[in-house]
Scaffold this motif. Structure first.
Motif, mmCIF file in Angstrom:
data_model
loop_
_atom_site.group_PDB
_atom_site.id
_atom_site.type_symbol
_atom_site.label_atom_id
_atom_site.label_comp_id
_atom_site.label_asym_id
_atom_site.label_seq_id
_atom_site.Cartn_x
_atom_site.Cartn_y
_atom_site.Cartn_z
ATOM 1 N N ASP A 132 0.894 -1.196 0.031
ATOM 2 C CA ASP A 132 0.195 0.081 0.148
ATOM 3 C C ASP A 132 0.769 1.239 -0.082
ATOM 4 N N ALA A 154 1.915 3.926 -3.104
ATOM 5 C CA ALA A 154 1.066 5.321 -3.738
ATOM 6 C C ALA A 154 1.838 6.351 -3.436
ATOM 7 N N LEU A 195 3.092 -3.587 -9.259
ATOM 8 C CA LEU A 195 2.221 -3.063 -8.305
ATOM 9 C C LEU A 195 1.709 -1.757 -9.085
ATOM 10 N N ASN A 254 -0.704 -3.112 -12.051
ATOM 11 C CA ASN A 254 -1.830 -3.480 -11.541
ATOM 12 C C ASN A 254 -3.048 -2.634 -10.744
ATOM 13 N N ARG A 255 -2.271 -1.599 -9.983
ATOM 14 C CA ARG A 255 -3.209 -0.606 -9.190
ATOM 15 C C ARG A 255 -3.620 0.593 -9.949
ATOM 16 N N LYS A 256 -3.189 0.438 -11.295
ATOM 17 C CA LYS A 256 -3.611 1.749 -12.518
ATOM 18 C C LYS A 256 -2.995 2.938 -11.800
ATOM 19 N N LEU A 257 -1.805 2.938 -11.104
ATOM 20 C CA LEU A 257 -1.176 4.123 -10.473
ATOM 21 C C LEU A 257 -0.410 5.055 -11.729
#
Length: 343
Positions: free
Chosen positions: A114, A117, A330, A333-336
């Motif tokens: 997490d 981000a 990451l 997959n988290r569309k960051l």
């Protein structure tokens, strides 16, 4: 949607491993570019069934790149990571340059995904030290269950952690021993063949080495600032994979059997723990493997709530290249990356 990936330091041990892992894991890349210093320009490196020609870092335009996977050393990273990030390309750096920066997340995907981000502050993500990565992968699930108070760890670190020249030195010294040639010492302060050297990185004022300090600082940043940790880091005559003897003191009672069951279910962990000759993992066996292997799990009778265990992982893969690629996954997959572009 595919991404444009730049691998900086593509001619080194870790850079080549990054290219292999990007291909093995089918990373969604439309293009992968191999970069290194100007003296390596034109060198060929493998990427799956393709051959890439290395381009010079200083001539590459990062404006059209999405992610830069860097493994080119701390001084190069300090100079280039901010320049690359300013172009809108996210840097995932494998050196120690950014690990303690409070505005740069230090990520092990199985442990603190997490926190990724937080990359938006500087467009830089740091990859932890190889010896820290395998340690926190093993500690995290146990910490969640019984709260770790204190860790004492002794590492047995392979020469590949010091680069290709270090691997060559071990090979050449070992051969010299057998043919009775003079032993030449260049990379290490003492002979490494058939020896152990309790010294990795520079010495600090309090007598610890910087490698030991890194393990303390990084474990606190990744896992929990309240954990007390003492490390002794030793270079051993092994080509690939780091091993660690780990002693843990918990706030709550935790049996060896329960710990074994927890670790069997934990992401990134593989338990090999039979109480018989050969019923444990060694560095030779885990070379080329992705998992963090845990063996010799047993209760420590010298503290109220303690366990001892043996942790082994391939330092070039999970300790460096694989963890870096997992961080890139990451972001995808988290569309960051899309969120950043939209912003």
């Amino acid at each position: 949607m595919g991404y444009r990936i730049a691998v900086v330091g593509a001619t080194g041990n870790v850079g080549r491993e990054m290219l292999d892992i990007l291909d093995e894991r089918g990373f969604p890349a439309d293009e992968v570019v191999a970069l290194a210093s100007r003296r390596s320009q034109g060198t060929e490196v493998s990427f799956g069934d393709k051959t890439l020609k290395v381009q010079a870092l200083e001539h590459f335009d990062f404006a059209n790149a999405d992610i830069a996977l860097m493994s080119a050393g701390g001084s190069v990273s300090l100079e280039w990571a901010p320049k690359i990030a300013a172009k809108g390309c996210v840097v995932i750096d494998n050196s120690s340059a950014w690990r303690t920066d409070p505005d740069v997340p230090l990520i092990v995907p199985e442990v603190n995904a997490d926190a990724v981000a937080g990359f938006a502050k500087k467009n830089i993500i740091a990859n932890p030290n190889c010896s820290t990565i395998q340690l926190v992968v093993a500690l995290k699930p146990l910490h969640e269950r019984a709260k770790i108070k204190r860790v004492v760890v002794a590492t047995y670190q392979s020469v590949s952690g010091a680069g290709k020249d270090a691997m060559d030195e071990l090979f050449n010294q070992t051969r010299a021993v057998f043919v009775a040639d003079p032993i030449e010492t260049k990379k290490f302060p003492k002979r490494i063949a058939f020896n152990c050297i309790p010294h990795i990185d520079v010495f600090m004022e309090d007598g610890t080495t910087k490698e030991e300090w890194k393990m303390v600082a990084e474990t606190k940043k990744i896992l929990d600032p309240k954990i007390k940790l003492s490390a002794t880091c030793v270079r051993v005559p092994v080509f690939v994979s780091h091993s660690e003897a780990v002693n843990i003191e918990f706030e709550e009672e935790l049996s060896a059997e329960e710990a074994r069951n927890i670790l069997r279910e934990a992401p990134g962990c593989l338990v090999i723990d039979k109480h018989e000759p050969g019923g444990y993992m060694t560095p030779y066996e885990c070379a080329g493997e992705d998992a963090t292997y845990i063996s010799r799990i047993r209760e420590d009778p010298t503290v109220d709530s303690g366990l001892s265990m043996w942790v082994v992982a391939d330092n070039l893969r999970k300790g460096a290249a694989l963890n870096t690629v997992q961080i890139a996954e990451l972001l995808v997959n988290r569309k960051l990356l899309e969120n950043r572009k939209a912003a």
